[in-house]
Write a protein that holds these residues in place. Structure first.
Motif, PDB file in Angstrom:
ATOM      1  N   GLN A  54       0.830  -1.210   0.000  1.00  0.00           N
ATOM      2  CA  GLN A  54       0.000   0.000   0.000  1.00  0.00           C
ATOM      3  C   GLN A  54       0.862   1.257   0.000  1.00  0.00           C
ATOM      4  OE1 GLN A  54      -2.523  -0.397   3.414  1.00  0.00           O
ATOM      5  NE2 GLN A  54      -3.803  -1.984   2.482  1.00  0.00           N
ATOM      6  N   HIS A  55       1.999   1.219   0.683  1.00  0.00           N
ATOM      7  CA  HIS A  55       2.869   2.398   0.785  1.00  0.00           C
ATOM      8  C   HIS A  55       3.930   2.451  -0.315  1.00  0.00           C
ATOM      9  CE1 HIS A  55       1.008   3.584   4.467  1.00  0.00           C
ATOM     10  NE2 HIS A  55       1.348   2.455   5.088  1.00  0.00           N
ATOM     11  N   ALA A  56       3.961   1.486  -1.180  1.00  0.00           N
ATOM     12  CA  ALA A  56       5.013   1.407  -2.197  1.00  0.00           C
ATOM     13  C   ALA A  56       4.995   2.604  -3.139  1.00  0.00           C
ATOM     14  CB  ALA A  56       4.886   0.115  -2.991  1.00  0.00           C
ATOM     15  N   GLU A  57       3.839   3.068  -3.514  1.00  0.00           N
ATOM     16  CA  GLU A  57       3.758   4.169  -4.475  1.00  0.00           C
ATOM     17  C   GLU A  57       4.089   5.510  -3.858  1.00  0.00           C
ATOM     18  OE1 GLU A  57      -0.007   3.972  -6.464  1.00  0.00           O
ATOM     19  OE2 GLU A  57       0.304   1.904  -7.049  1.00  0.00           O
ATOM     20  N   SER A  58       3.784   5.682  -2.576  1.00  0.00           N
ATOM     21  CA  SER A  58       4.013   6.989  -1.956  1.00  0.00           C
ATOM     22  C   SER A  58       5.483   7.231  -1.619  1.00  0.00           C
ATOM     23  CB  SER A  58       3.153   7.146  -0.705  1.00  0.00           C
ATOM     24  OG  SER A  58       3.509   6.157   0.250  1.00  0.00           O
ATOM     25  N   ASP A  59       6.227   6.219  -1.205  1.00  0.00           N
ATOM     26  CA  ASP A  59       7.639   6.410  -0.841  1.00  0.00           C
ATOM     27  C   ASP A  59       8.421   5.157  -1.233  1.00  0.00           C
ATOM     28  OD1 ASP A  59      10.076   7.050   0.254  1.00  0.00           O
ATOM     29  OD2 ASP A  59       9.376   7.067   2.329  1.00  0.00           O
ATOM     30  N   PRO A  60       9.029   5.150  -2.430  1.00  0.00           N
ATOM     31  CA  PRO A  60       9.761   3.968  -2.888  1.00  0.00           C
ATOM     32  C   PRO A  60      10.887   3.528  -1.941  1.00  0.00           C
ATOM     33  CG  PRO A  60       9.473   5.512  -4.687  1.00  0.00           C
ATOM     34  CD  PRO A  60       9.009   6.200  -3.436  1.00  0.00           C
TER      35      PRO A  60
END
Length: 173
Positions: free
Chosen positions: A84-90
């Protein structure tokens, strides 16, 4: 006809033999019937024990499978959070994946298969390691581990997977 005894004299029929033989035969038939009944009971008890043991073993397997599956649920939850957080902060995804990997290794350790990576320079043991490659010895002694390329889990008789290692080969002469 008169029977001969062992001393050569004539022996007549035993007057009480007929009744005694009949009584003895009746007792033997009763004993046989009792033993057959006991045998059937023992055979039935054995069959019931076999079925009960099979049911208990299956129940134990199911409980153990459920216990192991429950151990893995937090790992899956954390993978979902990482995705879920992959797109917001690589950059956070790499850190999250490392944490999830450590969590998965901890699950295996709780199940009795601790992570195992042997240090470079450790003697190669084919019972504990899997050689995936060899390299010229160089700075390492021949027959020692140069690098662990795949983590092993467990040890001794409880080895789930041996570590995959690169081994130092003797220099060609």
């Amino acid at each position: 006809m008169t029977e001969q005894s062992t001393d050569g004299t004539a022996a007549g029929p035993d007057p009480g033999t007929g009744a005694a033989d009949g009584q003895e035969a009746g007792e033997l038939r009763a004993r046989i019937a009792e033993l057959e009944d006991r045998w059937r009971t023992a055979a039935a008890d054995l069959e019931n024990f076999r079925k009960r043991t099979a049911r208990d073993a299956e129940r134990s397997r199911e409980l153990e499978r459920a216990r192991v599956a429950r151990e893995w649920l937090p790992v899956l939850d954390n993978l979902d959070i990482a995705l879920q957080h992959a797109e917001s902060d690589p950059g956070a995804i790499v850190e999250g994946l490392r944490a999830v990997r450590e969590q998965a290794a901890a699950v295996l350790a709780r199940l009795g298969f601790p992570q195992r990576e042997d240090e470079p320079g450790t003697a190669f043991d084919p019972a504990r390691h899997e050689a995936v490659s060899t390299v010229p010895a160089g700075e390492f002694a021949p027959g020692t581990i140069v690098q662990t390329v795949r983590t092993g889990f467990g040890d001794g008789d409880h080895q789930l997977r041996p570590p995959g290692v690169v081994v130092a080969a003797p220099e060609p002469s």
